[in-house]
Design a protein around this motif. Structure first.
Motif, PDB file in Angstrom:
ATOM      1  N   PRO A  65      62.636  44.181  36.928  1.00 42.47           N
ATOM      2  CA  PRO A  65      63.450  43.033  37.713  1.00 42.47           C
ATOM      3  C   PRO A  65      63.045  41.585  37.416  1.00 42.47           C
ATOM      4  O   PRO A  65      62.405  41.080  38.250  1.00 42.47           O
ATOM      5  N   ALA A  66      63.127  41.453  35.818  1.00 42.30           N
ATOM      6  CA  ALA A  66      62.768  40.110  35.376  1.00 42.30           C
ATOM      7  C   ALA A  66      63.600  39.876  34.226  1.00 42.30           C
ATOM      8  O   ALA A  66      63.890  40.803  33.697  1.00 42.30           O
ATOM      9  N   ALA A  67      63.786  38.700  33.809  1.00 41.33           N
ATOM     10  CA  ALA A  67      64.324  38.306  32.539  1.00 41.33           C
ATOM     11  C   ALA A  67      63.275  38.650  31.720  1.00 41.33           C
ATOM     12  O   ALA A  67      62.451  38.366  31.786  1.00 41.33           O
ATOM     13  N   THR A  75      60.541  35.681  34.010  1.00 40.74           N
ATOM     14  CA  THR A  75      60.740  35.282  35.614  1.00 40.74           C
ATOM     15  C   THR A  75      59.895  36.347  36.274  1.00 40.74           C
ATOM     16  O   THR A  75      59.784  37.520  35.969  1.00 40.74           O
ATOM     17  N   ALA A  77      60.715  36.978  40.445  1.00 42.39           N
ATOM     18  CA  ALA A  77      61.113  36.722  41.827  1.00 42.39           C
ATOM     19  C   ALA A  77      60.900  37.545  42.760  1.00 42.39           C
ATOM     20  O   ALA A  77      60.363  37.208  43.764  1.00 42.39           O
ATOM     21  N   ASN A  78      60.668  39.021  42.460  1.00 43.93           N
ATOM     22  CA  ASN A  78      60.137  39.754  43.661  1.00 43.93           C
ATOM     23  C   ASN A  78      59.229  40.618  43.091  1.00 43.93           C
ATOM     24  O   ASN A  78      58.741  41.857  43.518  1.00 43.93           O
ATOM     25  N   ASN A 104      65.699  44.080  31.159  1.00 46.65           N
ATOM     26  CA  ASN A 104      66.126  43.575  32.577  1.00 46.65           C
ATOM     27  C   ASN A 104      66.780  44.724  33.344  1.00 46.65           C
ATOM     28  O   ASN A 104      67.730  45.586  32.725  1.00 46.65           O
ATOM     29  N   ASP A 105      66.364  44.965  34.638  1.00 46.09           N
ATOM     30  CA  ASP A 105      67.081  46.333  35.309  1.00 46.09           C
ATOM     31  C   ASP A 105      68.457  46.142  35.733  1.00 46.09           C
ATOM     32  O   ASP A 105      69.120  47.137  35.478  1.00 46.09           O
ATOM     33  N   ALA A 106      69.057  44.924  35.736  1.00 48.30           N
ATOM     34  CA  ALA A 106      70.522  45.393  36.035  1.00 48.30           C
ATOM     35  C   ALA A 106      71.215  45.218  34.578  1.00 48.30           C
ATOM     36  O   ALA A 106      72.312  45.980  34.733  1.00 48.30           O
ATOM     37  N   THR A 130      73.859  44.347  40.892  1.00 49.28           N
ATOM     38  CA  THR A 130      73.003  45.450  41.484  1.00 49.28           C
ATOM     39  C   THR A 130      72.507  44.834  42.907  1.00 49.28           C
ATOM     40  O   THR A 130      71.885  43.610  42.661  1.00 49.28           O
ATOM     41  N   GLY A 134      66.478  42.224  45.381  1.00 48.31           N
ATOM     42  CA  GLY A 134      67.103  41.253  44.662  1.00 48.31           C
ATOM     43  C   GLY A 134      68.543  41.430  44.375  1.00 48.31           C
ATOM     44  O   GLY A 134      69.111  42.399  44.635  1.00 48.31           O
ATOM     45  N   LEU A 135      69.202  40.385  43.880  1.00 49.57           N
ATOM     46  CA  LEU A 135      70.664  40.621  43.263  1.00 49.57           C
ATOM     47  C   LEU A 135      70.659  40.389  41.974  1.00 49.57           C
ATOM     48  O   LEU A 135      70.240  39.455  41.361  1.00 49.57           O
ATOM     49  N   GLY A 136      70.849  41.335  41.037  1.00 48.80           N
ATOM     50  CA  GLY A 136      70.760  41.485  39.669  1.00 48.80           C
ATOM     51  C   GLY A 136      72.296  41.369  39.091  1.00 48.80           C
ATOM     52  O   GLY A 136      73.132  41.842  39.855  1.00 48.80           O
ATOM     53  N   GLU A 150      70.981  35.781  34.800  1.00 46.78           N
ATOM     54  CA  GLU A 150      70.276  35.796  36.174  1.00 46.78           C
ATOM     55  C   GLU A 150      71.181  34.899  37.204  1.00 46.78           C
ATOM     56  O   GLU A 150      70.755  34.202  38.071  1.00 46.78           O
ATOM     57  N   HIS A 153      70.621  34.140  41.188  1.00 45.28           N
ATOM     58  CA  HIS A 153      69.634  33.153  41.524  1.00 45.28           C
ATOM     59  C   HIS A 153      70.670  31.543  41.536  1.00 45.28           C
ATOM     60  O   HIS A 153      70.142  30.546  41.723  1.00 45.28           O
ATOM     61  N   GLU A 163      70.768  35.242  46.086  1.00 45.23           N
ATOM     62  CA  GLU A 163      69.989  36.279  46.344  1.00 45.23           C
ATOM     63  C   GLU A 163      69.265  36.359  47.793  1.00 45.23           C
ATOM     64  O   GLU A 163      69.157  37.395  48.558  1.00 45.23           O
TER      65      GLU A 163
HETATM   66  C1  BGC Z   1      65.462  39.093  39.188  1.00 48.50           C
HETATM   67  C2  BGC Z   1      66.414  39.727  38.256  1.00 48.50           C
HETATM   68  C3  BGC Z   1      66.847  41.217  38.665  1.00 48.50           C
HETATM   69  C4  BGC Z   1      67.039  41.100  39.955  1.00 48.50           C
HETATM   70  C5  BGC Z   1      67.376  42.599  40.381  1.00 48.50           C
HETATM   71  C6  BGC Z   1      65.905  38.984  40.502  1.00 48.50           C
HETATM   72  O1  BGC Z   1      65.472  38.519  41.579  1.00 48.50           O
HETATM   73  O2  BGC Z   1      65.311  37.850  39.007  1.00 48.50           O
HETATM   74  O3  BGC Z   1      65.875  39.612  36.761  1.00 48.50           O
HETATM   75  O4  BGC Z   1      67.616  41.674  37.896  1.00 48.50           O
HETATM   76  O5  BGC Z   1      66.335  40.341  40.830  1.00 48.50           O
HETATM   77  O6  BGC Z   1      66.207  43.324  40.543  1.00 48.50           O
END
Ligand code: BGC
Length: 254
Positions: A65-67, A75, A77-78, A104-106, A130, A134-136, A150, A153, A163
């Motif tokens: 869950p990050a770039a 990044t 975020a979570n 990245n997950d999304a 997704t 978070g919102l991906g 991203e 955000h 998000e």
């Molecule tokens: C993150 C993204 C991620 C998304 C879903 C966001 O907070 O910045 O990289 O894809 O959450 O997990």
């Protein structure tokens, strides 16, 4: 080919062996709570545990869950901020003893949907969103991914970060009714529609399983459909991504 696909989420880390020629799961799906704080060390230990539970020693793909820019997390975020700047694929490979690929997950959920799911054979622009902790987002044009968008955000016209307004975690924390939360998601999707003019929007993550509960609140012109793999798209796509990276590094293949 079979690859262990792992989806690192804000609340759970899920893994299953995936048959990459079909996208189907070739094992049961196992899940471990995301450790808190979600540091490189604690997540690495959890990933290793999932690998051991599957008695796996082959290649591993991780949706994270990050770039992820050229293997480095940019990044957080979570997850714990100590991930920023870490070469995550190398780090997890070292910690687990397995060759690990990370994206990245999304983006990887999008890969699964474009190859075998709701986006298969769809020309033009497809936006995958997704919705979980978070919102991906993942953005494809004629099947080609623009990595690391991203778009969860963006700041909406109500001054709030998308998000923090429309993620599934916000619905749960504020105990919102599905239809009220659906209005929030609709606000976000309309913002995305006006910026990117997608031909199709695919919803993944935990909230995708409940689309029937908030579908009446979605008023985009763009068709909005659930991911075929629902919230398993991340695991499936992580395995597909790892396979793609492996084939690129083998001369003569891919
Ligand atoms: C993150 C993204 C991620 C998304 C879903 C966001 O907070 O910045 O990289 O894809 O959450 O997990």
């Amino acid at each position: 080919m079979q690859i262990l696909g792992i989806d690192v989420g804000g609340t759970g880390i899920k893994g299953a062996i995936v048959e990459t020629s079909t996208g189907e799961l070739a094992s049961e799906r196992l899940r471990i709570e995301t450790p808190r704080p979600a540091t490189p060390e604690s997540i690495g230990i959890t990933v290793k545990e999932l690998i051991q539970q599957h008695r796996w020693s082959g290649p591993v793909g991780i949706g994270f869950p990050a770039a992820i820019q050229h293997g480095v997390a940019r990044t957080a975020a979570n997850i714990d901020p100590s991930f920023i700047g870490l070469p995550v694929a190398d780090y997890f490979s070292l910690q687990t003893g397995c060759p690990v690929q990370v994206a990245n997950d999304a983006d990887v959920a999008g890969l699964a949907e474009m190859r075998f799911g709701a986006g298969r054979d769809v020309a033009g622009v497809v936006l995958i969103v997704t919705i979980g902790t978070g919102l991906g987002t993942a953005l494809f044009s004629d099947g080609h991914l623009l990595p690391n968008t991203e778009l969860g955000h963006v700041i909406l016209d109500n001054g709030l970060e998308a998000e923090r307004y429309a993620a599934d975690a916000v619905r749960a924390a504020k105990k919102l009714k599905w239809k009220d939360w659906g209005d929030r998601l609709n606000h976000y999707l309309i913002t995305m529609e006006n910026l990117f003019w997608p031909d199709l929007i695919v919803l993944g993550g935990s909230a995708s399983k409940k689309l029937h509960k908030y579908a009446p609140r979605i008023t985009t012109h763009t068709p909005v459909v659930p991911a075929r793999f629902l919230n398993q798209a991340g695991m499936v796509g992580a395995a597909l991504y790892a396979e793609e990276m492996l084939s690129r590094s083998r001369p003569g293949i891919g």
